[in-house]
Design an enzyme around this catalytic site. Structure first.
Site, PDB file in Angstrom:
ATOM      1  N   HIS A 130      23.852  28.741  -1.490  1.00  0.00           N
ATOM      2  CA  HIS A 130      22.897  28.519  -2.591  1.00  0.00           C
ATOM      3  C   HIS A 130      22.785  29.733  -3.506  1.00  0.00           C
ATOM      4  O   HIS A 130      22.279  29.624  -4.625  1.00  0.00           O
ATOM      5  CB  HIS A 130      21.527  28.179  -2.002  1.00  0.00           C
ATOM      6  CG  HIS A 130      20.688  27.305  -2.886  1.00  0.00           C
ATOM      7  ND1 HIS A 130      20.849  27.235  -4.257  1.00  0.00           N
ATOM      8  CD2 HIS A 130      19.665  26.449  -2.586  1.00  0.00           C
ATOM      9  CE1 HIS A 130      19.971  26.380  -4.762  1.00  0.00           C
ATOM     10  NE2 HIS A 130      19.251  25.896  -3.768  1.00  0.00           N
ATOM     11  N   ASP A 152      32.982   8.511  -6.001  1.00  0.00           N
ATOM     12  CA  ASP A 152      33.940   7.593  -5.401  1.00  0.00           C
ATOM     13  C   ASP A 152      35.213   8.379  -5.090  1.00  0.00           C
ATOM     14  O   ASP A 152      35.915   8.822  -5.996  1.00  0.00           O
ATOM     15  CB  ASP A 152      34.226   6.447  -6.384  1.00  0.00           C
ATOM     16  CG  ASP A 152      35.248   5.459  -5.870  1.00  0.00           C
ATOM     17  OD1 ASP A 152      35.825   5.698  -4.794  1.00  0.00           O
ATOM     18  OD2 ASP A 152      35.480   4.449  -6.554  1.00  0.00           O
TER      19      ASP A 152
END
Length: 463
Positions: free
Chosen positions: A173, A404
């Site tokens: 992060h 996808d």
């Protein structure tokens, strides 16, 4: 349901960028104040659940794993900082240190795991998210961002289920925020699906990242810290261990109509206030703030706060592109008393959030930058999560369901154990346009109370 002992690691490998070569101009990326403030937090852990792809005659699951590795390698050509590691420079002239990303192509970690007795239904059907998702579907559990000195900045675990596939991604992060995390995932899936079914893989992506770090106000670069992140005293003073038994995780769904109703209700309650308009997200967060505070049965004189990570990209002048790869967030905390929040209600709570978020303009962001350089301060998560506060990061604007990889869109989004505790609320977009979904991490007692709250129950959807 099968437990975490049913998740077996098949292999662990290192994936390097396909063709990126280190040069003097790309080897080092210095961290900004936005990056540095997150050194004491844990990695971002987000994952996507898919139904198992229908394999062609000549295909096996090994082909899928191989394609994911190859496409990850090609994606790292564009996001090459993720294949490096954190490094510290010591400044002998004044005893300070600075932190940077060493883009040395060490590589990202790739884990192939199998959980043959766990089904998609085992993950989606229980009321509470099964603990196995947090504990065993993600890697680098318990690792802090400053551990990027010795740990990979990116670790991917692909877990085969009985009838599905889960892709769990753990990313440092201090290297990037949620916007950049999902930009990476969108790019990886874009490359991956281009090569499924025998098609030749593309190596270009539709939205290349902007890797050069932004330093405001002509700030000195690198930023010098009066401590070193590899000093044990620094590390010991910034440890926050999540105890899994302190909270449960449940997803709540809100239809487009309910979200619109909450927004209209909040705006009607505040009336005309200097032209302010409560957003859908602010209205939903305020709804949770009131409901959870009521459920916690707190002392009316106690303080309650809502801590929000506010994105800076569009608030800066000129704005930072969405393709900026790194962190560009600041914290805002709205605080009031329990009694005042419950008395004044939903619209007033939403107004507090709105006022704070809207105050984060270009000037405020730059002041915050200068203030942090003068006195580096890290968020004390142990102080935040004391049973009176909520914290929200992320955004429903992130394209999560568009990932996808070549076998269709994901069925669900789940997160790991990192940065969770009683009071962590995450909002993601719903599967239906305009709907929203909330991942609530709350104590079992609080969850039971809000699920017996008629006002709250009347706003949630069954799916």
């Amino acid at each position: 349901m099968a437990g975490q002992d049913q998740v077996h690691h098949i292999s662990t490998s290192i994936v390097a960028p396909a063709s990126y070569n280190c040069t003097a101009t790309t080897t080092r990326l210095d961290l900004t104040t936005w990056d540095l403030q997150l050194l004491v937090a844990a990695y971002i852990q987000r994952g996507l659940l898919f139904t198992k792809p229908k394999l062609q005659d000549s295909e096996t699951i090994c082909n899928i794993i191989s394609n994911l590795k190859t496409s990850l390698s090609q994606t790292l050509d564009h996001f090459y900082p993720l294949a490096g590691g954190l490094a510290v420079e010591e400044h002998v002239d004044d005893g300070t240190t600075s932190v940077y990303i060493n883009c040395n192509s060490t590589g990202a970690e790739f884990i192939h795991a199998v959980a043959e007795h766990i089904t998609v239904a085992d993950i989606l059907e229980p009321i509470y998210v099964p603990s196995v998702v947090e504990s065993s579907f993600f890697s680098l559990n318990g690792v802090m961002n400053y551990d990027g000195l010795i740990k990979p900045l990116l670790s991917v675990q692909v877990t085969e289920l009985n009838d599905g596939i889960f892709i769990g991604c753990s990313m440092n992060h201090a290297v990037c925020d949620g916007t950049s995390f999902w930009h990476f995932m969108n790019s990886w899936s874009e490359i991956s699906r281009s090569s499924v079914g025998g098609k030749s893989s593309i190596r270009t992506i539709s939205r290349p990242p902007i890797l050069e770090r932004c330093f405001l106000n002509n700030a000195d670069c690198p930023i010098r810290l009066p401590f070193s992140i590899d000093d044990e005293r620094f590390r010991e003073s910034h440890v926050f261990a999540t105890i899994r038994s302190e909270y449960e995780v449940r997803f709540y769904h809100f239809t487009r109509e309910t979200v619109a109703m909450l927004k209209a209700k909040a705006n009607a309650e505040i009336g005309p206030t200097n032209g302010r308009c409560i957003s859908s997200l602010q209205a939903l967060l305020a709804h949770f703030w009131v409901v959870v505070t009521r459920a916690r049965n707190l002392d009316p004189n106690a303080e309650t706060s809502y801590c929000i990570l506010v994105g800076n990209r569009t608030r800066l002048v000129p704005p930072l592109p969405q393709e900026y790869f790194g962190n560009s967030v600041n914290f805002y905390v709205a605080t009031t008393t329990v009694g005042e929040l419950l008395e004044k209600g939903h619209g007033w709570g939403a107004l507090l959030l709105n006022q704070g978020i809207m105050s984060r303009d270009d000037a405020a962001i730059r002041r915050s930058w200068d203030s942090w350089v003068q006195k580096p301060i890290f968020i004390d998560r142990a102080a935040i999560f004391q049973g009176t506060t909520l914290l929200t990061g992320g955004s429903p604007r992130f394209d999560m369901y568009g990932n996808d990889f070549g076998w269709g869109k994901p069925m669900a989004v789940r997160s790991g154990i990192a940065n969770k505790s009683d009071g962590k609320i995450s909002v993601i977009s719903g599967l239906v346009e305009g709907s929203l979904c909330v991942e609530a991490c709350l104590s079992p007692k609080t969850l039971m109370a809000i699920e017996n709250d008629t006002e709250f129950v009347n706003t949630i959807s069954s799916n």
